[in-house]
Design an enzyme around this catalytic site. Structure first.
Site, PDB file in Angstrom:
ATOM      1  NE  ARG A 239      -4.152  -1.857   1.879  1.00 52.00           N
ATOM      2  CZ  ARG A 239      -4.044  -2.978   2.578  1.00 52.00           C
ATOM      3  NH1 ARG A 239      -3.062  -3.136   3.440  1.00 52.00           N
ATOM      4  NH2 ARG A 239      -4.925  -3.932   2.426  1.00 52.00           N
TER       5      ARG A 239
ATOM      6  CE  LYS B 118      -1.025  13.752 -15.051  1.00 53.29           C
ATOM      7  NZ  LYS B 118      -1.255  14.189 -16.434  1.00 53.29           N
TER       8      LYS B 118
ATOM      9  CD  GLU C 232       7.074  17.627 -22.703  1.00 45.22           C
ATOM     10  OE1 GLU C 232       6.363  18.569 -22.328  1.00 45.22           O
ATOM     11  OE2 GLU C 232       6.612  16.601 -23.265  1.00 45.22           O
TER      12      GLU C 232
ATOM     13  CE  LYS D 199       4.926  17.822 -14.494  1.00 42.79           C
ATOM     14  NZ  LYS D 199       4.994  16.585 -15.194  1.00 42.79           N
TER      15      LYS D 199
ATOM     16  CD  GLU E  35      -4.020  16.633 -16.742  1.00 44.45           C
ATOM     17  OE1 GLU E  35      -4.613  15.601 -17.030  1.00 44.45           O
ATOM     18  OE2 GLU E  35      -2.899  16.924 -17.201  1.00 44.45           O
TER      19      GLU E  35
ATOM     20  NE  ARG F 185       0.059  17.258 -13.403  1.00 42.33           N
ATOM     21  CZ  ARG F 185       0.622  16.411 -12.578  1.00 42.33           C
ATOM     22  NH1 ARG F 185       0.267  16.346 -11.335  1.00 42.33           N
ATOM     23  NH2 ARG F 185       1.579  15.599 -12.995  1.00 42.33           N
TER      24      ARG F 185
ATOM     25  CG  ASN G 141      -2.287  18.366 -21.439  1.00 38.46           C
ATOM     26  OD1 ASN G 141      -1.332  17.605 -21.292  1.00 38.46           O
ATOM     27  ND2 ASN G 141      -3.434  18.191 -20.819  1.00 38.46           N
TER      28      ASN G 141
ATOM     29  CG  HIS H 143       1.399  17.517 -24.621  1.00 38.72           C
ATOM     30  ND1 HIS H 143       2.234  18.608 -24.614  1.00 38.72           N
ATOM     31  CD2 HIS H 143       2.109  16.507 -24.052  1.00 38.72           C
ATOM     32  CE1 HIS H 143       3.379  18.282 -24.047  1.00 38.72           C
ATOM     33  NE2 HIS H 143       3.339  17.009 -23.699  1.00 38.72           N
TER      34      HIS H 143
ATOM     35  CG  HIS I  74      -0.833  13.027 -26.410  1.00 34.90           C
ATOM     36  ND1 HIS I  74      -1.480  13.689 -25.387  1.00 34.90           N
ATOM     37  CD2 HIS I  74       0.371  12.658 -25.916  1.00 34.90           C
ATOM     38  CE1 HIS I  74      -0.687  13.716 -24.320  1.00 34.90           C
ATOM     39  NE2 HIS I  74       0.442  13.106 -24.612  1.00 34.90           N
TER      40      HIS I  74
ATOM     41  CG  HIS J 172       6.095  12.967 -25.746  1.00 34.18           C
ATOM     42  ND1 HIS J 172       4.736  12.909 -25.957  1.00 34.18           N
ATOM     43  CD2 HIS J 172       6.289  13.910 -24.779  1.00 34.18           C
ATOM     44  CE1 HIS J 172       4.135  13.752 -25.139  1.00 34.18           C
ATOM     45  NE2 HIS J 172       5.050  14.378 -24.415  1.00 34.18           N
TER      46      HIS J 172
END
Ligand SMILES: NC(=O)c1ccc[n+]([C@@H]2O[C@H](COP(=O)([O-])OP(=O)(O)OC[C@H]3O[C@@H](n4cnc5c(N)ncnc54)[C@H](O)[C@@H]3O)[C@@H](O)[C@H]2O)c1
Ligand SMILES: [Zn+2]
Length: 361
Positions: A124, A146, A188, A227, A237, A241, A245, A248, A252, A265
């Protein structure tokens, strides 16, 4: 500790520092001691990184009095899945991991995403610390909590928010990183300036004739702190946040349309930023001069300005099936001037087509 943190992340689920300086890897043991993070260190890395930095990190931790175990997964995105998670659970449990132990993720985004998830879900949750070895890892993947893995049905679909106990970025580790991956991270790093920090963009422009000078510690520190600030304001998000993107929405889709094979990417995001920049200009938010500044900064790093082998209609279709749809409308991140990103749900198909027609096929 006689060195300062470059930034700190403050979220409901935990606060932590991001350290960015040359030789920072030498301080990992000291940082673990200062955090009083645990007894026994379980290092997760990949086979390539292990060859270069594995022994060094083990020795640094031993000198700080830690016993260590190390597991190297095979390198590559195709390892970021539940099967590898299972191998790592087996390894940790067979080695009698306890909650009073900790994990160190030494690697790029694949290792920090995967290792963070494994640490967050074993018993956990046991504490973990990131030592990113790619530029993308330092300014992006290692910060923000994330964690997770890919699923057959899509990238990053399985995961959890879990914050590390610290991020230790040593820009010197980037000396062995191939140039194409440096560019990947630069997309980025530049994006952080474009969305929130005009001063960073001004400084990057002054150094852009020399790619390596763009990854000086102060740039990595600044980009990391942007960031960190965003994540601190919005861990999950729900609003701010989303600004991360920028580029993106299209990026993506380009990656998906080309089966994640043609464009890295950062390259896909670079093309996406060109299109989002043009949309911003067409909507009267970004002046022509500002648009040209953005395009010039991105291309001077060797990042692409177009993807003529990817069909505009395919990109549109893929974007519409993406998770960034909100109540049937696409969310766009646009620039209302350099250093000032906004969220817009009012970009018509015609505007997108006209911005993208010379950039996509
Ligand atoms: N969690 C987040 O917020 C977040 C954000 C962005 C990206 N990501 C994830 O990050 C991943 C991509 O990360 P990445 O670009 O760092 O790739 P990566 O982790 O796959 O590393 C790329 C390659 O570089 C090698 N490598 C790493 N460091 C090296 C070094 N210093 N010298 C030489 N070789 C080195 C690795 O062995 C690997 O083969 C994706 O899975 C993406 O989903 C996560
Ligand atoms: Zn990205």
């Amino acid at each position: 500790m006689n060195f300062e943190s470059a930034a700190s992340v403050k979220t409901a689920s935990g606060n932590y520092d991001i350290f960015v300086h040359d030789q920072a890897i030498e301080n990992v043991g000291e940082i673990c001691r200062a955090l009083d993070i645990g007894n026994h260190a379980f290092i997760i890395t990949d086979t390539e990184i292990n060859k270069i930095f594995g022994e060094q990190l083990v020795s640094i931790l031993s000198q700080a009095g830690y016993t260590t175990k190390l597991y190297a997964i095979n390198a590559g995105e195709d390892q970021k899945n539940l099967e590898t998670v299972e191998h790592l659970y087996n390894w940790l449990l067979k080695n009698h991991v306890e909650r009073s132990d900790f994990v160190i993720c030494l690697g790029g985004g694949v290792v920090t995403d995967l290792g963070g998830y494994v640490a967050a879900t074993t018993l956990r949750g046991i504490p973990f610390l990131h030592v990113p070895t790619t530029l993308l890892g330092m300014v992006d993947a290692a910060i923000g909590g994330k964690t997770g893995v890919d699923h057959q049905l899509g990238k990053n679909l399985i995961g959890a928010f879990a914050q590390p106990a610290a991020v230790v970025s040593d820009p010197q580790l980037l000396s062995t990183l191939p140039i194409r991956q440096i560019r990947d991270g630069l997309a980025e790093l530049i994006k952080h300036g474009l969305i929130l920090d005009k001063d960073l963009v001004d400084l990057l422009e002054k150094s852009s004739s020399n790619l390596r000078s763009l990854i000086e510690p102060h740039f990595i520190a600044k980009s990391s702190s942007i960031k960190a600030g965003i994540v601190s304001a919005d861990e999950r998000e729900s609003s701010k946040r989303m600004l991360l993107n920028y580029g993106h929405t299209v990026g993506h889709a380009i990656e998906a349309c080309t089966g994640y094979q043609t464009y890295r990417h950062g390259e896909a995001v670079a093309v996406g930023m060109h299109i989002a920049g043009k949309i911003s200009h067409q909507l009267g938010l970004l002046s022509e001069e500002e648009l040209n500044r953005q395009q010039h900064l991105i291309t001077s790093c060797g990042l692409p300005s177009e993807a003529s082998d990817v069909y505009l209609d395919d990109v549109l279709k893929t974007m519409r099936s993406d998770k960034k749809m909100y109540q049937g409308t696409l969310s766009w991140i646009l620039l209302n001037g350099i250093g000032n990103a906004i969220i817009s749900r009012n970009v018509s198909e015609a505007t997108f087509r006209s911005a993208a027609e010379t950039i996509l096929g």
